[in-house]
Design a protein around this motif. Structure first.
Motif, PDB file in Angstrom:
ATOM      1  N   GLU A  10      25.698 -41.513 -12.484  1.00 45.84           N
ATOM      2  CA  GLU A  10      25.701 -41.733 -13.965  1.00 45.84           C
ATOM      3  C   GLU A  10      26.842 -41.472 -14.765  1.00 45.84           C
ATOM      4  O   GLU A  10      27.414 -40.633 -14.747  1.00 45.84           O
ATOM      5  CB  GLU A  10      24.391 -40.914 -14.423  1.00 45.84           C
ATOM      6  CG  GLU A  10      24.296 -39.695 -14.339  1.00 45.84           C
ATOM      7  CD  GLU A  10      23.161 -38.848 -14.677  1.00 45.84           C
ATOM      8  OE1 GLU A  10      22.652 -38.896 -15.930  1.00 45.84           O
ATOM      9  OE2 GLU A  10      22.809 -38.197 -13.654  1.00 45.84           O
TER      10      GLU A  10
ATOM     11  N   HIS B 258      18.655 -36.249  -7.843  1.00 47.27           N
ATOM     12  CA  HIS B 258      19.623 -35.006  -7.717  1.00 47.27           C
ATOM     13  C   HIS B 258      19.303 -34.605  -6.519  1.00 47.27           C
ATOM     14  O   HIS B 258      18.141 -33.781  -6.709  1.00 47.27           O
ATOM     15  CB  HIS B 258      19.991 -34.346  -8.988  1.00 47.27           C
ATOM     16  CG  HIS B 258      20.746 -35.030 -10.241  1.00 47.27           C
ATOM     17  ND1 HIS B 258      21.992 -35.247 -10.166  1.00 47.27           N
ATOM     18  CD2 HIS B 258      19.808 -35.871 -11.135  1.00 47.27           C
ATOM     19  CE1 HIS B 258      22.164 -36.163 -11.370  1.00 47.27           C
ATOM     20  NE2 HIS B 258      20.902 -36.305 -11.971  1.00 47.27           N
TER      21      HIS B 258
ATOM     22  N   HIS C  75      18.883 -45.133 -17.133  1.00 50.38           N
ATOM     23  CA  HIS C  75      18.081 -43.931 -16.603  1.00 50.38           C
ATOM     24  C   HIS C  75      17.416 -42.980 -17.762  1.00 50.38           C
ATOM     25  O   HIS C  75      18.004 -43.121 -18.436  1.00 50.38           O
ATOM     26  CB  HIS C  75      18.451 -43.345 -15.296  1.00 50.38           C
ATOM     27  CG  HIS C  75      19.036 -41.967 -15.773  1.00 50.38           C
ATOM     28  ND1 HIS C  75      17.876 -40.795 -15.661  1.00 50.38           N
ATOM     29  CD2 HIS C  75      20.305 -41.447 -16.095  1.00 50.38           C
ATOM     30  CE1 HIS C  75      18.695 -39.796 -15.802  1.00 50.38           C
ATOM     31  NE2 HIS C  75      19.983 -40.072 -16.314  1.00 50.38           N
TER      32      HIS C  75
ATOM     33  N   HIS D 199      16.661 -42.714  -8.973  1.00 51.51           N
ATOM     34  CA  HIS D 199      17.810 -41.687  -9.696  1.00 51.51           C
ATOM     35  C   HIS D 199      17.070 -40.353  -9.367  1.00 51.51           C
ATOM     36  O   HIS D 199      16.251 -39.760 -10.111  1.00 51.51           O
ATOM     37  CB  HIS D 199      17.873 -41.895 -11.237  1.00 51.51           C
ATOM     38  CG  HIS D 199      18.975 -40.794 -11.879  1.00 51.51           C
ATOM     39  ND1 HIS D 199      20.123 -41.305 -11.945  1.00 51.51           N
ATOM     40  CD2 HIS D 199      18.736 -39.959 -12.323  1.00 51.51           C
ATOM     41  CE1 HIS D 199      20.819 -40.152 -12.661  1.00 51.51           C
ATOM     42  NE2 HIS D 199      19.988 -39.309 -12.698  1.00 51.51           N
TER      43      HIS D 199
ATOM     44  N   ASP E 212      14.666 -37.868 -11.410  1.00 52.21           N
ATOM     45  CA  ASP E 212      16.019 -37.119 -11.735  1.00 52.21           C
ATOM     46  C   ASP E 212      16.193 -36.062 -11.095  1.00 52.21           C
ATOM     47  O   ASP E 212      16.658 -34.763 -12.047  1.00 52.21           O
ATOM     48  CB  ASP E 212      15.941 -37.014 -13.487  1.00 52.21           C
ATOM     49  CG  ASP E 212      17.321 -36.980 -13.989  1.00 52.21           C
ATOM     50  OD1 ASP E 212      18.208 -36.862 -13.244  1.00 52.21           O
ATOM     51  OD2 ASP E 212      17.330 -36.974 -15.203  1.00 52.21           O
TER      52      ASP E 212
HETATM   53 ZN   LIG Z   1      20.537 -37.480 -13.740  1.00 53.95          ZN
END
Ligand SMILES: [Zn+2]
Length: 227
Positions: A80, A15, A139, A13, A187
């Motif tokens: 998400e 970005h 997550h 997970h 993340d």
């Molecule tokens: Zn995230």
């Protein structure tokens, strides 16, 4: 689309993923962003409505973006998606939008990546109510072992909050969980996924390469919709 290979570090997970040899990333695209998936080696995507960016007056537009994107072969999961008691719209709108996204995921046979802040009862209730065939991944987890096992006993997978997982106090939680239900993530924080792998494999007493093999098996089972 290339899938992870033996020896890869998997960031489940993130970005804003970048192409890095030996690292395989699942980048989260949020429906309110205008970002589209790109075909890069070592990057695949999840796509969904993050509760922070959901409003009454963008709901229809965001949901139709999810519907439009779900069949893109680079998009391997929905999310998400989920619940946030601190930030976001009414719990009613969050619940409705979550259920809509789960229904899309079920129809298109894709797993769901969950964002959940202080709404564990809601999440467990939704899982009982919707009884999905597709697996869910929570997550950013940093809760107690008992909560972790409640989620895992419903068939869910957990990925740890990047900051918490590097701290010594997370070792107890990590050791209490079945290794076939966990993933690791950055993340998009800039933390190095390799440092997280080292910490968690040490906690579990696994050789790094053995541990990578375990996470790769988890990945293959999760995305083949297995329990
Ligand atoms: Zn995230």
């Amino acid at each position: 689309m290339k899938l992870p290979e033996a020896g890869d570090y998997i960031d489940i997970h993130t970005h804003g993923a970048t192409v890095l040899p030996g690292i395989f990333s699942v980048e989260t695209l949020m429906a309110h962003e205008e970002k589209l998936p790109g075909n890069y080696p070592g990057i695949i995507y999840s796509f969904g409505i993050h509760p922070w960016f959901l409003e009454e007056n963008n709901h229809d537009r965001l949901l139709s973006r999810v519907v439009d994107m779900v069949d893109n072969p680079l998009i391997v999961a929905i999310g998400e998606a989920g619940f946030d008691k601190i930030k976001g719209p009414s719990s009613e709108l969050q619940r409705k939008t979550f259920e809509e996204q789960v229904n899309i995921a079920e129809k298109h046979r894709k797993p769901v990546v969950i964002h959940c802040v202080r709404a564990w009862e809601e999440l467990l209730q939704e899982h009982k109510k919707l009884s999905p065939d597709m697996p869910w991944l929570v997550h950013g987890f940093r809760g107690k072992p008992e909560l972790a096992m409640q989620l895992i006993s419903r068939g869910m997978y957990l990925s740890f909050w990047f900051d918490y997982v590097l701290r010594p106090e997370s070792s107890k939680l990590i050791r209490s969980l079945p290794a076939d239900r966990i993933f690791l993530e950055t993340d998009g924080s800039g933390v190095d996924i390799r440092d997280i792998y080292n910490k968690v494999s040490n906690d579990l007493g696994f050789e790094l390469e053995i541990f990578k093999g375990q996470i790769l098996r988890n990945f293959n089972i999760f995305f083949n919709n297995g329990r």
